[in-house]
Design a protein around this motif. Structure first.
Motif, PDB file in Angstrom:
ATOM      1  N   LYS A   9       0.837  -1.200   0.000  1.00 59.91           N
ATOM      2  CA  LYS A   9       0.000   0.000   0.000  1.00 59.91           C
ATOM      3  C   LYS A   9       0.870   1.249   0.000  1.00 59.91           C
ATOM      4  CE  LYS A   9      -3.715   0.075   2.605  1.00 59.91           C
ATOM      5  NZ  LYS A   9      -4.637  -0.153   3.738  1.00 59.91           N
ATOM      6  N   THR A  10       1.952   1.230   0.753  1.00 62.88           N
ATOM      7  CA  THR A  10       2.886   2.356   0.762  1.00 62.88           C
ATOM      8  C   THR A  10       3.506   2.538  -0.623  1.00 62.88           C
ATOM      9  OG1 THR A  10       3.370   2.054   3.111  1.00 62.88           O
ATOM     10  CG2 THR A  10       4.992   3.270   1.821  1.00 62.88           C
ATOM     11  N   ALA A  11       3.906   1.430  -1.259  1.00 59.98           N
ATOM     12  CA  ALA A  11       4.492   1.501  -2.604  1.00 59.98           C
ATOM     13  C   ALA A  11       3.496   2.058  -3.620  1.00 59.98           C
ATOM     14  CB  ALA A  11       4.973   0.120  -3.044  1.00 59.98           C
ATOM     15  N   LEU A  12       2.218   1.801  -3.398  1.00 67.40           N
ATOM     16  CA  LEU A  12       1.171   2.306  -4.283  1.00 67.40           C
ATOM     17  C   LEU A  12       0.715   3.716  -3.898  1.00 67.40           C
ATOM     18  CD1 LEU A  12      -1.038  -0.910  -4.536  1.00 67.40           C
ATOM     19  CD2 LEU A  12       0.395   0.064  -6.347  1.00 67.40           C
ATOM     20  N   ARG A  13       1.318   4.248  -2.845  1.00 65.63           N
ATOM     21  CA  ARG A  13       0.981   5.582  -2.317  1.00 65.63           C
ATOM     22  C   ARG A  13      -0.440   5.633  -1.768  1.00 65.63           C
ATOM     23  NH1 ARG A  13       5.714   4.927  -3.483  1.00 65.63           N
ATOM     24  NH2 ARG A  13       6.996   6.373  -4.656  1.00 65.63           N
ATOM     25  N   ILE A  14      -0.844   4.535  -1.108  1.00 62.64           N
ATOM     26  CA  ILE A  14      -2.152   4.444  -0.472  1.00 62.64           C
ATOM     27  C   ILE A  14      -1.915   4.465   1.032  1.00 62.64           C
ATOM     28  CG2 ILE A  14      -4.184   2.995  -0.091  1.00 62.64           C
ATOM     29  CD1 ILE A  14      -3.661   1.779  -2.887  1.00 62.64           C
ATOM     30  N   SER A  15      -2.629   5.313   1.746  1.00 57.12           N
ATOM     31  CA  SER A  15      -2.430   5.406   3.193  1.00 57.12           C
ATOM     32  C   SER A  15      -2.890   4.120   3.880  1.00 57.12           C
ATOM     33  CB  SER A  15      -3.182   6.604   3.765  1.00 57.12           C
ATOM     34  OG  SER A  15      -4.574   6.437   3.598  1.00 57.12           O
ATOM     35  N   LYS A  50       2.183  -3.465  -8.520  1.00 57.50           N
ATOM     36  CA  LYS A  50       2.221  -2.131  -9.119  1.00 57.50           C
ATOM     37  C   LYS A  50       1.928  -2.189 -10.622  1.00 57.50           C
ATOM     38  CE  LYS A  50       5.078   1.038  -7.762  1.00 57.50           C
ATOM     39  NZ  LYS A  50       6.255   1.823  -7.349  1.00 57.50           N
ATOM     40  N   ASN A  89      -2.607   2.803 -15.803  1.00 49.06           N
ATOM     41  CA  ASN A  89      -1.256   2.894 -15.279  1.00 49.06           C
ATOM     42  C   ASN A  89      -0.274   3.047 -16.444  1.00 49.06           C
ATOM     43  OD1 ASN A  89       1.237   2.542 -14.111  1.00 49.06           O
ATOM     44  ND2 ASN A  89       0.689   0.728 -12.957  1.00 49.06           N
TER      45      ASN A  89
END
Length: 97
Positions: free
Chosen positions: A8-14, A62, A69
């Motif tokens: 989730k961090t890699a996808l920029r999702i909190s 990703k 994307n």
């Protein structure tokens, strides 16, 4: 699932955002299944502490997350290359007795 938060961090999702967790978990499972189809041992594929496995799963997710994307093709190529390297390594494909 610790890898879920990392992806989730890699996808920029909190971390608190759970809206996409179902899709992300499905992609994680698909990545694991694809790695096993390539001949990588199940115990290796399920080791979230292995940096190469973790990276392969992250790149797979990703590449396949969402619809528009622009980096999907480049990420998919990166995943395929990493998967090939893992599949060629005896450390990831040979049972140690």
């Amino acid at each position: 699932m610790p890898i879920l938060n990392d992806i989730k961090t890699a996808l920029r999702i909190s971390e608190g955002n759970t809206a996409y967790e179902g899709e992300i978990l499905d992609l994680i499972a698909a990545a694991r299944a694809d790695l096993m189809l390539a001949g990588i041992l199940q115990n290796k594929v399920n080791d979230d502490n292995d940096p190469l496995i973790k990276r392969a799963i992250t790149v797979y997710v990703k590449a396949n997350f969402g619809w528009n994307n622009p980096d999907s093709k480049k990420l998919q190529q990166s995943y395929e290359m990493l998967k090939r390297h893992l599949a060629l390594s005896q450390e990831y494909t040979k049972v140690v007795e």
